[in-house]
Design an enzyme around this catalytic site. Structure first.
Site, PDB file in Angstrom:
ATOM      1  N   VAL A  49       0.834  -1.192   0.000  1.00 29.49           N
ATOM      2  CA  VAL A  49       0.000   0.000   0.000  1.00 29.49           C
ATOM      3  C   VAL A  49       0.874   1.249   0.000  1.00 29.49           C
ATOM      4  CG1 VAL A  49      -1.896   1.193   1.154  1.00 29.49           C
ATOM      5  CG2 VAL A  49      -1.658  -1.288   1.407  1.00 29.49           C
ATOM      6  N   SER A  50       0.702   2.134  -0.989  1.00 25.08           N
ATOM      7  CA  SER A  50       1.404   3.417  -1.039  1.00 25.08           C
ATOM      8  C   SER A  50       2.924   3.195  -0.967  1.00 25.08           C
ATOM      9  CB  SER A  50       0.897   4.315   0.100  1.00 25.08           C
ATOM     10  OG  SER A  50       1.300   5.646  -0.084  1.00 25.08           O
ATOM     11  N   TRP A  51       3.605   3.717   0.052  1.00 24.33           N
ATOM     12  CA  TRP A  51       5.047   3.488   0.219  1.00 24.33           C
ATOM     13  C   TRP A  51       5.334   1.986   0.247  1.00 24.33           C
ATOM     14  CZ3 TRP A  51       7.872   0.877   3.897  1.00 24.33           C
ATOM     15  CH2 TRP A  51       9.235   1.162   4.013  1.00 24.33           C
TER      16      TRP A  51
ATOM     17  N   THR B 148      -0.124   3.158  -5.288  1.00 22.45           N
ATOM     18  CA  THR B 148       1.329   3.288  -5.262  1.00 22.45           C
ATOM     19  C   THR B 148       1.842   3.709  -6.637  1.00 22.45           C
ATOM     20  OG1 THR B 148       3.345   2.199  -4.516  1.00 22.45           O
ATOM     21  CG2 THR B 148       1.814   0.855  -5.807  1.00 22.45           C
TER      22      THR B 148
ATOM     23  N   GLY C  18       3.798  -0.214  -1.331  1.00 24.55           N
ATOM     24  CA  GLY C  18       3.680  -0.737  -2.687  1.00 24.55           C
ATOM     25  C   GLY C  18       5.013  -0.737  -3.412  1.00 24.55           C
TER      26      GLY C  18
END
Length: 284
Positions: free
Chosen positions: A101-103, A127, A105
């Site tokens: 998820v996000s970072w 991401t 990812g």
């Protein structure tokens, strides 16, 4: 009722990692979660609760976050991927499915690339491919560069609609609920996470990620504009893109809608070739 998490602290050469495993059934490949920057593992519990209770889930606080120790020197994504592989060895896991998820990812991409035999399927949520990404608005990125939202709950309540978008714009109670689950380990760990991604990009090796990949994107994400997720889905050979009507934290705010999409993807098996037996010789 879903199984409760089993918490353990893993010590790897002086680096302690706080881990949480929700036990599952052996017929499903366990799911490993890489969380967003500064995010302790409790923040993904609402999402985990929406998944099939038979699915075993592995979550952990990366170094410098939540209940894990803060290293004296920062890790790069490659070092964090190696540390994760060692953690899986310690916890006695072989192959896992991975969601980032996000970072997280970005770390998931690195793990899938560096340890393809350990990663069966890959899910990338909200991401991007690193430094080549199309950035969000400068004001939003500036707010994200500071760990203040993890240290001062009143601050995240104020800025959540601007940085997370989607449901956070419409429901002011979401930010307070989110802030209540935050467990900060301090500023240094957050800055170490920022350093991990400094100058990092996956764009030159995304075409070598061969795992089946599900790319999930929010259509109102101030941090990761949708074009970045389209780029990932285009560059990864065996990827499919699914767009969610929400913001950056759709895994939490739309957990009940997103979890079935992920479960369907994880449970799909490639069709095996049907081998027809040779006809029996005719008698004569």
């Amino acid at each position: 009722m879903p199984q409760p998490f089993v918490f353990r602290t893993v010590n790897l050469d002086g680096q302690t990692l706080r881990t949480a495993v929700r036990p599952g059934k052996p017929h499903l490949t366990p799911l490993l979660i890489f969380n967003g920057i500064g995010a302790n593992l409790e923040l993904i519990f609402p999402f985990v609760q929406a998944l099939d209770p038979d699915l075993e889930v592995i979550a952990f606080d990366v170094p410098g976050v939540g209940g894990s120790s803060t290293p004296t020197r920062p890790y790069r994504f490659s070092g964090l991927a190696k540390l994760t592989a060692r953690m899986l060895d310690y916890l006695d896991y072989g192959q896992v499915n991975v969601i980032g998820v996000s970072w997280g990812g970005a770390l998931a991409q690195q793990f899938a690339y560096d340890y393809p035999e350990r990663c069966k399927k890959l899910v990338l949520a909200a991401t991007a491919a690193g430094t080549v990404m199309v950035p969000g608005k400068p004001k939003v990125l500036w707010m994200m560069a500071s760990p203040r939202r993890y240290i001062q709950p009143s601050h995240v309540i104020r800025i959540a609609p601007m940085i997370y978008g989607g449901s956070f714009r419409r429901d002011p109670t979401l930010a307070a609920s989110h802030a209540a689950r935050v467990r900060s380990a301090g500023k240094l760990g957050y800055y170490w996470q920022l350093f991990a991604g400094l100058g990092w990009t996956s764009i030159h090796w995304l075409h070598k990620i061969n795992q089946p990949t599900l790319v999930l994107a929010g259509d109102d994400d101030p941090l990761i504009p949708l074009i970045n997720m389209r780029m990932l889905a285009w560059r990864i050979p065996n990827a499919q893109l699914h767009i969610i009507d929400d913001g950056h934290l759709f895994l939490i705010t739309r957990a009940e809608a997103v979890a079935p999409i992920i479960m369907k993807f994880l449970e799909e098996e490639r069709q095996r070739a049907v081998m027809h037996p040779h006809p029996a010789p005719s008698g004569g």
